[in-house]
Design an enzyme around this catalytic site. Structure first.
Site, PDB file in Angstrom:
ATOM      1  N   LYS A 193       0.900  -1.201   0.171  1.00  0.00           N
ATOM      2  CA  LYS A 193      -0.067   0.012   0.101  1.00  0.00           C
ATOM      3  C   LYS A 193       0.674   1.278   0.116  1.00  0.00           C
ATOM      4  O   LYS A 193       0.535   2.252  -0.480  1.00  0.00           O
ATOM      5  CB  LYS A 193      -1.073  -0.088   1.112  1.00  0.00           C
ATOM      6  CG  LYS A 193      -0.550  -0.306   2.653  1.00  0.00           C
ATOM      7  CD  LYS A 193      -1.583  -0.341   3.532  1.00  0.00           C
ATOM      8  CE  LYS A 193      -1.109  -0.724   5.023  1.00  0.00           C
ATOM      9  NZ  LYS A 193      -0.437  -2.000   5.118  1.00  0.00           N
ATOM     10  N   ASN A 250      -1.755   7.066   6.683  1.00  0.00           N
ATOM     11  CA  ASN A 250      -0.640   5.983   7.231  1.00  0.00           C
ATOM     12  C   ASN A 250       0.721   6.091   6.677  1.00  0.00           C
ATOM     13  O   ASN A 250       1.653   5.335   7.337  1.00  0.00           O
ATOM     14  CB  ASN A 250      -1.063   4.550   7.118  1.00  0.00           C
ATOM     15  CG  ASN A 250      -0.414   3.434   8.185  1.00  0.00           C
ATOM     16  OD1 ASN A 250      -0.275   3.635   9.246  1.00  0.00           O
ATOM     17  ND2 ASN A 250      -0.134   2.359   7.533  1.00  0.00           N
ATOM     18  N   HIS A 306      -1.527  -8.775  12.023  1.00  0.00           N
ATOM     19  CA  HIS A 306      -2.373  -7.901  13.064  1.00  0.00           C
ATOM     20  C   HIS A 306      -3.053  -8.798  14.072  1.00  0.00           C
ATOM     21  O   HIS A 306      -4.043  -8.347  14.338  1.00  0.00           O
ATOM     22  CB  HIS A 306      -2.835  -6.773  12.897  1.00  0.00           C
ATOM     23  CG  HIS A 306      -2.049  -5.811  12.126  1.00  0.00           C
ATOM     24  ND1 HIS A 306      -0.813  -5.367  12.859  1.00  0.00           N
ATOM     25  CD2 HIS A 306      -1.929  -5.165  10.872  1.00  0.00           C
ATOM     26  CE1 HIS A 306      -0.260  -4.348  11.958  1.00  0.00           C
ATOM     27  NE2 HIS A 306      -0.871  -4.559  10.821  1.00  0.00           N
TER      28      HIS A 306
END
Length: 447
Positions: free
Chosen positions: A128, A151, A197
């Site tokens: 990303k 981010n 995560h």
């Protein structure tokens, strides 16, 4: 002064206020946002001395701050919680606030309520940052005033202090998307998915659902045709990409060319980025760019000059016939697999290991067996990875990065590739992946 401050706090306590949960870079940007609008707020953080605390005290000396724990009192009397990405919504005091009906939003939500320019929103387990940066360069080269944030880079709320932009390109994590409700992106994508995560999410499906929030009310969804898991649930306009010959006017690959439908756009040998995973990133960027009206020829020229990101499969040095690559940003299994396969070598010396995020490392095993002739491990997961990989490649365990690089230099021979791609978070030994990558580069440049 103390009496006056007490009077202010007493006044505020009679009214519900905004409560920033978690300081750091994001929390500070939210504090600046509220200060600029004369909106009352308070701050709480579970850390005793969180990053940004000294700066907050200077710019807002009378603001109520509760540190060392998330303040139940502040949270329960909040009119709105602004939760930093590093704080889980599953924290008991936050979960209780949600049950009570107190809104929990993030800085992205505050930001998108304020702007009117088009948004491109990008998420995914891997790639990303590359796609976000590449698309930002494409838009800039097309003559647009573009902001690249989220981010990556500058906190989004700080962009509100700058002149108006023509386009916002936002990299968004699952944590940021959890607290975003009003995105309405002009173009949005979930590039790919793999386990990550899982120390934060109850299941892989919960992680995937957080990622797919990016499609909420988007105009055009850019979908990875190779993985139906990341397709949007809702009906919306779609454009696709994949590493195959497209069946329609999607972006794809044919005979070592990037193509749109049957039209050849760019040969692989004209591109500086290494690996098929980066070809896939380029395809996604092209589709996103088309969705917001960028000129195709300008995008192709950008692709040919783009050299990639620091700490993302970046060539550090070629020394005595050995190429050293820094992929410190490879913080999950999918990223490391992509880096190994993307380099296209059967003689890789892999440096891996770090902090686990409850991931399943087993998909690494066949890839290591095919491409890696030596594994060097460090960090908290060294023991676990040693047990997994030692029957498919020689494995050594070291204490730190200088030892890892020294050993790699000893076993490397001309034609080999040394790859730092940890498949793990960095926080057991480093402040972040950037510090880990920089230490690797320093050690490599000293061999």
């Amino acid at each position: 002064m103390a009496e006056r401050r007490a009077e202010i706090y007493a006044t505020l306590s009679r009214f519900m206020m905004n409560v920033i949960v978690g300081l750091g870079q994001t929390g500070l940007s939210v504090a600046r946002y509220f200060l600029a609008r004369d909106l009352p707020f308070a701050v709480t953080d579970s850390r005793v001395h969180p990053p940004g605390w000294d700066e907050l005290k200077k710019m807002a000396p009378t603001v109520e701050i509760v540190l060392g724990e998330l303040s139940r009192d502040l949270i329960q009397r909040a009119k709105q919680l602004i939760v930093s990405p590093g704080v889980s919504l599953q924290e008991p005091v936050i979960a209780a606030a949600l049950q009570k009906g107190i809104p929990c939003v993030g800085d992205i939500e505050l930001f998108v309520r304020e702007i009117s320019a088009p948004i491109v929103a990008i998420t995914g387990a891997n790639g990303k940052s590359t796609v976000t940066t590449l698309l930002g360069d494409m838009a800039k080269n097309a003559g647009l005033r573009v902001a690249v944030a989220g981010n990556i880079g500058l906190p989004v709320l700080d962009l509100l202090d700058q002149p108006t932009f023509d386009l916002y390109v936002l990299e968004l994590s699952s944590f940021q998307l959890e607290t975003t409700y009003s995105l309405r992106a002009t173009a949005a994508t979930v590039l790919n998915i793999c386990e990550d995560h899982l120390d934060r999410y109850a299941s892989f499906d919960a992680y995937l659902a957080a990622k797919k929030r990016i499609y909420h009310q988007c105009k055009t969804a850019i979908v990875n045709r190779a993985d139906a898991r990341v397709w949007p649930e809702s009906q919306c306009q779609q454009m696709g990409f994949s590493l195959a010959a497209p069946k329609n006017n999607d972006y794809g690959v044919f005979e070592n060319f990037i193509v749109r439908g049957k039209e050849k756009l760019c040969a692989f040998n004209e591109i500086k980025l290494q690996g098929m995973h980066n070809i896939e990133n380029i395809l996604a960027a092209l589709a996103l760019g088309e969705a917001v009206g960028l000129d195709q020829s300008s995008m192709i020229q950008t692709i040919k000059s783009f050299t990639g990101l620091a700490h993302r499969c970046q060539l550090v040095r070629e020394h005595r016939g050995v190429r050293w690559y820094n992929d410190s940003k490879g913080t999950n299994v999918g990223a490391t697999i992509a880096a190994i396969e993307g380099l296209g070598s059967k003689e890789i010396i892999l440096i891996a290991g770090g902090q686990n995020k409850n991931m399943n490392f087993s998909p690494l095993k066949p890839v290591v067996a095919e491409h890696v002739r030596q594994v060097i491990l460090m960090g908290e997961t060294a023991g676990e990875l040693n047990v997994l990989l030692r029957d498919v490649a020689p494995v050594s365990v070291v204490r730190n990065m200088p030892e890892a690089v020294k050993l790699a230099d000893q076993v490397a021979r001309a034609g080999d590739v040394v790859l730092l791609s940890p498949a793990c978070a960095s926080f057991d030994m480093f402040d972040n992946y950037k510090q880990r990558g920089c230490e690797f580069e320093r050690a490599v440049n000293n061999v």
